[in-house]
Design a protein around this motif. Structure first.
Motif, PDB file in Angstrom:
ATOM      1  N   ILE A 134      11.202  -0.188  12.110  1.00 58.36           N
ATOM      2  CA  ILE A 134      11.663  -0.933  10.946  1.00 58.36           C
ATOM      3  C   ILE A 134      12.410  -2.180  11.428  1.00 58.36           C
ATOM      4  O   ILE A 134      12.855  -2.254  12.576  1.00 58.36           O
ATOM      5  N   CYS A 135      12.516  -3.146  10.540  1.00 53.27           N
ATOM      6  CA  CYS A 135      13.238  -4.383  10.843  1.00 53.27           C
ATOM      7  C   CYS A 135      14.488  -4.420   9.983  1.00 53.27           C
ATOM      8  O   CYS A 135      14.409  -4.566   8.759  1.00 53.27           O
ATOM      9  N   LEU A 136      15.655  -4.267  10.606  1.00 53.60           N
ATOM     10  CA  LEU A 136      16.933  -4.211   9.892  1.00 53.60           C
ATOM     11  C   LEU A 136      17.443  -5.627   9.652  1.00 53.60           C
ATOM     12  O   LEU A 136      18.392  -6.088  10.271  1.00 53.60           O
ATOM     13  N   SER A 137      16.789  -6.321   8.742  1.00 52.65           N
ATOM     14  CA  SER A 137      17.139  -7.707   8.462  1.00 52.65           C
ATOM     15  C   SER A 137      16.787  -8.025   7.017  1.00 52.65           C
ATOM     16  O   SER A 137      15.833  -7.472   6.459  1.00 52.65           O
ATOM     17  N   GLN A 138      17.549  -8.926   6.431  1.00 54.47           N
ATOM     18  CA  GLN A 138      17.191  -9.404   5.099  1.00 54.47           C
ATOM     19  C   GLN A 138      15.954 -10.287   5.148  1.00 54.47           C
ATOM     20  O   GLN A 138      15.293 -10.496   4.133  1.00 54.47           O
ATOM     21  N   ASP A 139      15.641 -10.807   6.328  1.00 52.27           N
ATOM     22  CA  ASP A 139      14.431 -11.607   6.525  1.00 52.27           C
ATOM     23  C   ASP A 139      13.479 -10.828   7.423  1.00 52.27           C
ATOM     24  O   ASP A 139      13.212 -11.207   8.563  1.00 52.27           O
ATOM     25  N   ALA A 140      12.953  -9.736   6.888  1.00 51.89           N
ATOM     26  CA  ALA A 140      12.075  -8.870   7.674  1.00 51.89           C
ATOM     27  C   ALA A 140      10.628  -9.324   7.645  1.00 51.89           C
ATOM     28  O   ALA A 140       9.794  -8.763   8.338  1.00 51.89           O
ATOM     29  N   ARG A 141      10.288 -10.300   6.826  1.00 52.17           N
ATOM     30  CA  ARG A 141       8.917 -10.801   6.686  1.00 52.17           C
ATOM     31  C   ARG A 141       7.963  -9.639   6.365  1.00 52.17           C
ATOM     32  O   ARG A 141       8.262  -8.795   5.535  1.00 52.17           O
ATOM     33  N   GLN A 142       6.832  -9.573   7.066  1.00 55.04           N
ATOM     34  CA  GLN A 142       5.840  -8.548   6.735  1.00 55.04           C
ATOM     35  C   GLN A 142       6.326  -7.139   7.053  1.00 55.04           C
ATOM     36  O   GLN A 142       5.854  -6.167   6.463  1.00 55.04           O
ATOM     37  N   PHE A 143       7.288  -7.000   7.962  1.00 50.84           N
ATOM     38  CA  PHE A 143       7.811  -5.660   8.267  1.00 50.84           C
ATOM     39  C   PHE A 143       8.396  -5.003   7.026  1.00 50.84           C
ATOM     40  O   PHE A 143       8.459  -3.778   6.940  1.00 50.84           O
ATOM     41  N   GLY A 144       8.849  -5.807   6.079  1.00 51.27           N
ATOM     42  CA  GLY A 144       9.411  -5.244   4.867  1.00 51.27           C
ATOM     43  C   GLY A 144       8.376  -4.776   3.862  1.00 51.27           C
ATOM     44  O   GLY A 144       8.729  -4.170   2.846  1.00 51.27           O
ATOM     45  N   PHE A 145       7.077  -5.023   4.135  1.00 52.60           N
ATOM     46  CA  PHE A 145       6.024  -4.689   3.174  1.00 52.60           C
ATOM     47  C   PHE A 145       4.991  -3.710   3.716  1.00 52.60           C
ATOM     48  O   PHE A 145       4.116  -3.290   2.988  1.00 52.60           O
ATOM     49  N   ARG A 146       5.090  -3.367   4.982  1.00 51.59           N
ATOM     50  CA  ARG A 146       3.934  -2.708   5.579  1.00 51.59           C
ATOM     51  C   ARG A 146       3.931  -1.192   5.466  1.00 51.59           C
ATOM     52  O   ARG A 146       2.906  -0.566   5.644  1.00 51.59           O
ATOM     53  N   GLY A 147       5.075  -0.547   5.233  1.00 51.39           N
ATOM     54  CA  GLY A 147       5.080   0.900   5.301  1.00 51.39           C
ATOM     55  C   GLY A 147       5.986   1.547   4.284  1.00 51.39           C
ATOM     56  O   GLY A 147       6.208   0.995   3.197  1.00 51.39           O
ATOM     57  N   PRO A 148       6.552   2.692   4.624  1.00 55.21           N
ATOM     58  CA  PRO A 148       7.454   3.376   3.687  1.00 55.21           C
ATOM     59  C   PRO A 148       8.626   2.494   3.298  1.00 55.21           C
ATOM     60  O   PRO A 148       9.053   1.624   4.052  1.00 55.21           O
ATOM     61  N   TYR A 168      13.800   6.276   4.793  1.00 52.39           N
ATOM     62  CA  TYR A 168      14.451   6.348   6.091  1.00 52.39           C
ATOM     63  C   TYR A 168      15.940   6.660   5.998  1.00 52.39           C
ATOM     64  O   TYR A 168      16.611   6.781   7.028  1.00 52.39           O
ATOM     65  N   LEU A 169      16.479   6.770   4.811  1.00 52.86           N
ATOM     66  CA  LEU A 169      17.903   7.053   4.671  1.00 52.86           C
ATOM     67  C   LEU A 169      18.234   8.402   5.298  1.00 52.86           C
ATOM     68  O   LEU A 169      17.492   9.379   5.175  1.00 52.86           O
ATOM     69  N   GLY A 170      19.343   8.428   6.006  1.00 52.00           N
ATOM     70  CA  GLY A 170      19.763   9.644   6.684  1.00 52.00           C
ATOM     71  C   GLY A 170      19.234   9.776   8.098  1.00 52.00           C
ATOM     72  O   GLY A 170      19.658  10.678   8.836  1.00 52.00           O
ATOM     73  N   ARG A 171      18.328   8.904   8.530  1.00 51.94           N
ATOM     74  CA  ARG A 171      17.743   8.978   9.867  1.00 51.94           C
ATOM     75  C   ARG A 171      18.629   8.295  10.888  1.00 51.94           C
ATOM     76  O   ARG A 171      19.378   7.355  10.592  1.00 51.94           O
ATOM     77  N   ASP A 172      18.531   8.744  12.132  1.00 52.49           N
ATOM     78  CA  ASP A 172      19.115   8.035  13.258  1.00 52.49           C
ATOM     79  C   ASP A 172      18.118   6.971  13.715  1.00 52.49           C
ATOM     80  O   ASP A 172      16.901   7.203  13.723  1.00 52.49           O
ATOM     81  N   VAL A 173      18.622   5.817  14.107  1.00 50.92           N
ATOM     82  CA  VAL A 173      17.770   4.688  14.440  1.00 50.92           C
ATOM     83  C   VAL A 173      18.166   4.132  15.800  1.00 50.92           C
ATOM     84  O   VAL A 173      19.347   3.857  16.048  1.00 50.92           O
TER      85      VAL A 173
END
Length: 507
Positions: free
Chosen positions: A431-445, A450-455
């Motif tokens: 995942i891309c932890l950014s407000q400007d994630a571009r396509q990473f913000g649209f490609r998956g879940p 992902y809440l509650g996960r370790d990253v």
């Protein structure tokens, strides 16, 4: 005595064979170039974020993303040459198409000159012709559409329907590659409205059928945008938003474009375009090329007058592409007349471009001067940006964090996210932890999944300042130290690794 034409060699004796040789030699050079360099920032981002097929994407329409996705599955690899191969093949097609377009407008000798000049313009023949960028399919589609348009304008019924429908299909594919195709299509409309020779087509159904075909091809992009808040169109349109007057903006933009085209090619292109503009619709071939090319060449310097966004110099390249046949006709005419200066200009450019491409490829591939890569400067930046981070999985494993399907990894900006995710090879959820994630913000879940996960968060030194913001999104952050791995065999990259425990919220 031999005639001037006979003294010009294969270019005039057998034009088609000359173009085939240009395609073969240029293709071999691109294969070497494409195999020598790792993926750049934009390429890594496109390959990594495009592993999931969509009807549309945040940055651009789907053509280049789909090509990359298909190549990686066809070859079973995301190696640079594998994902670049469709773009190298498409440029071979573009070379043939510009030959046919210029020959249809002028003659075969001008067509050969156009094919050669196209291969010598770095922003077209080197980057668009090799790298994973939307410009590769865009250029091929635009040239195909222009060629069909030339035939359509002079065709009679019933053949005219076929040419116009092909024009619409290829125009739609150009839009399906990059939004800037719209400026070239608008130029075709301007031509029809201003040409006394061809204005009659506006009273016939064929151009409107072509427009419907183009819209149908482009429609998946509209469907995706409609379902995602018009995100892509809003992002690209926002680049033209007004901020402040910048009188030096157009100068900087034109200077950058000249550098990317090569100044000694750019200036003649501008001169022949200016002459064709002054002649106007009375000389329909030149006027058509000016109408197709100038809107895109002009629009970005104009936007640079007020935009607070950076105007990238390659954006106008398809406009210059449409002007190449104009320059090629002038070059071929001078070569036929035995002009030594023109021959020297052409041969010198060939030697310069080939030498630079080979030298740069060898420098990156075999690293004969490692000290150049260890000093701060452009070459060291290239070591970061133009080299694959394939050593990342082993480096993470060395600190007890081996990548795999059970790990959730992250970066904090889209540029590094492309490098990190590509380096991880798609085997680790990312995942891309950014407000400007571009396509990473649209490609998956979505974020809620992902809440509650370790990253596992991977940062460059310049992004350590974001830790305070990241800390608000986790219950705690654990510093796992610094990892180091070599890039290009000459310098190392240092990345900082943290574990964010229990993701609470998306940035």
């Amino acid at each position: 005595m031999s005639s001037p034409a006979s003294g010009s060699g294969l270019m005039f004796r057998n034009p088609a064979l000359a173009v085939v040789l240009i395609i073969v030699i240029g293709g071999l050079l691109r294969l070497v170039f494409g195999a020598s360099l790792g993926l750049g920032i934009d390429e890594s981002y496109m390959v990594a974020s495009g592993r999931v097929l969509h009807l549309g994407y945040f940055d651009h329409p789907p053509a280049s993303w789909w090509l990359t996705w298909g190549a990686s599955r066809l070859f079973g690899s995301e190696a640079p040459l594998a994902v670049r191969l469709p773009f190298i093949v498409l440029f071979a097609l573009s070379t043939w198409l510009i030959y046919r377009l210029t020959a249809a407008l002028y003659d075969a000798a001008a067509g050969v000159a156009a094919a050669l000049i196209l291969n010598l313009v770095p922003v077209l023949g080197v980057t668009s012709g090799t790298w994973v960028l939307p410009d590769g399919p865009l250029c091929a589609a635009l040239l195909g559409a222009a060629l069909c348009l030339v035939h359509a304008l002079e065709a009679r019924r019933p053949a005219s329907y076929g040419w116009w429908l092909m024009t619409g299909l290829l125009s739609g594919l150009a839009l399906f590659s990059k939004y800037t195709a719209g400026a070239v299509i608008a130029g075709a409309v301007i031509y029809l409205a201003t040409s006394s020779r061809h204005r009659r087509w506006l009273l016939r159904p064929e151009p409107y059928l072509a427009a419907l075909v183009a819209l149908a091809v482009f429609s998946p992009v509209l469907v995706w945008n409609a379902g995602n808040g018009w995100a892509s169109l809003a992002f690209q349109g926002g680049r033209a938003a007004a901020a402040r007057l910048n009188l030096l903006g157009p100068v900087r933009t034109l200077a950058g474009e000249a550098l990317y085209v090569l100044p000694w090619i750019w200036l003649p292109l501008v001169i022949v375009a200016a002459r064709a503009t002054l002649r106007g619709p009375s000389e329909w071939r030149g006027w058509l090329l000016v109408c197709l090319g100038l809107p895109l060449v002009v629009v970005f310097p104009v936007i640079a007058l007020w935009s607070n966004r950076q105007i990238l110099f390659h954006w106008a390249a398809p406009g210059y592409l449409m002007l190449i046949p104009l320059l090629a006709e002038a070059v071929a005419r001078r070569l036929v007349a035995g002009n030594r200066l023109t021959r020297l200009w052409l041969r010198g450019t060939v030697v310069f471009v080939v030498a630079v491409v080979i030298a740069f490829s060898m420098l990156v591939r075999f690293n004969p001067l490692p000290s150049l890569w260890t000093k701060e400067g452009p070459l060291r930046q290239l070591a970061y940006d133009g080299t694959d981070w394939t050593g990342l999985p082993a480096a993470l494993g060395g600190i007890g964090l081996p990548p795999g399907p059970d790990m959730l990894a992250a970066g904090v900006n889209w540029r590094d996210c492309g490098k990190i995710d590509y380096g991880l090879g798609g085997r680790t959820p990312f995942i891309c932890l950014s407000q400007d994630a571009r396509q990473f913000g649209f490609r998956g879940p979505g974020p809620a999944d992902y809440l509650g996960r370790d990253v596992v968060i991977v940062l460059r030194a310049g992004d350590l300042g974001r830790l305070a913001v990241l800390a608000r999104n986790f219950k705690s952050l654990e510093d796992r130290g610094t990892i180091r791995f070599p890039v290009n065999g000459a310098t190392d990259i240092d990345l900082h690794v943290f574990i964010g425990h229990d993701l609470l919220a998306w940035p």
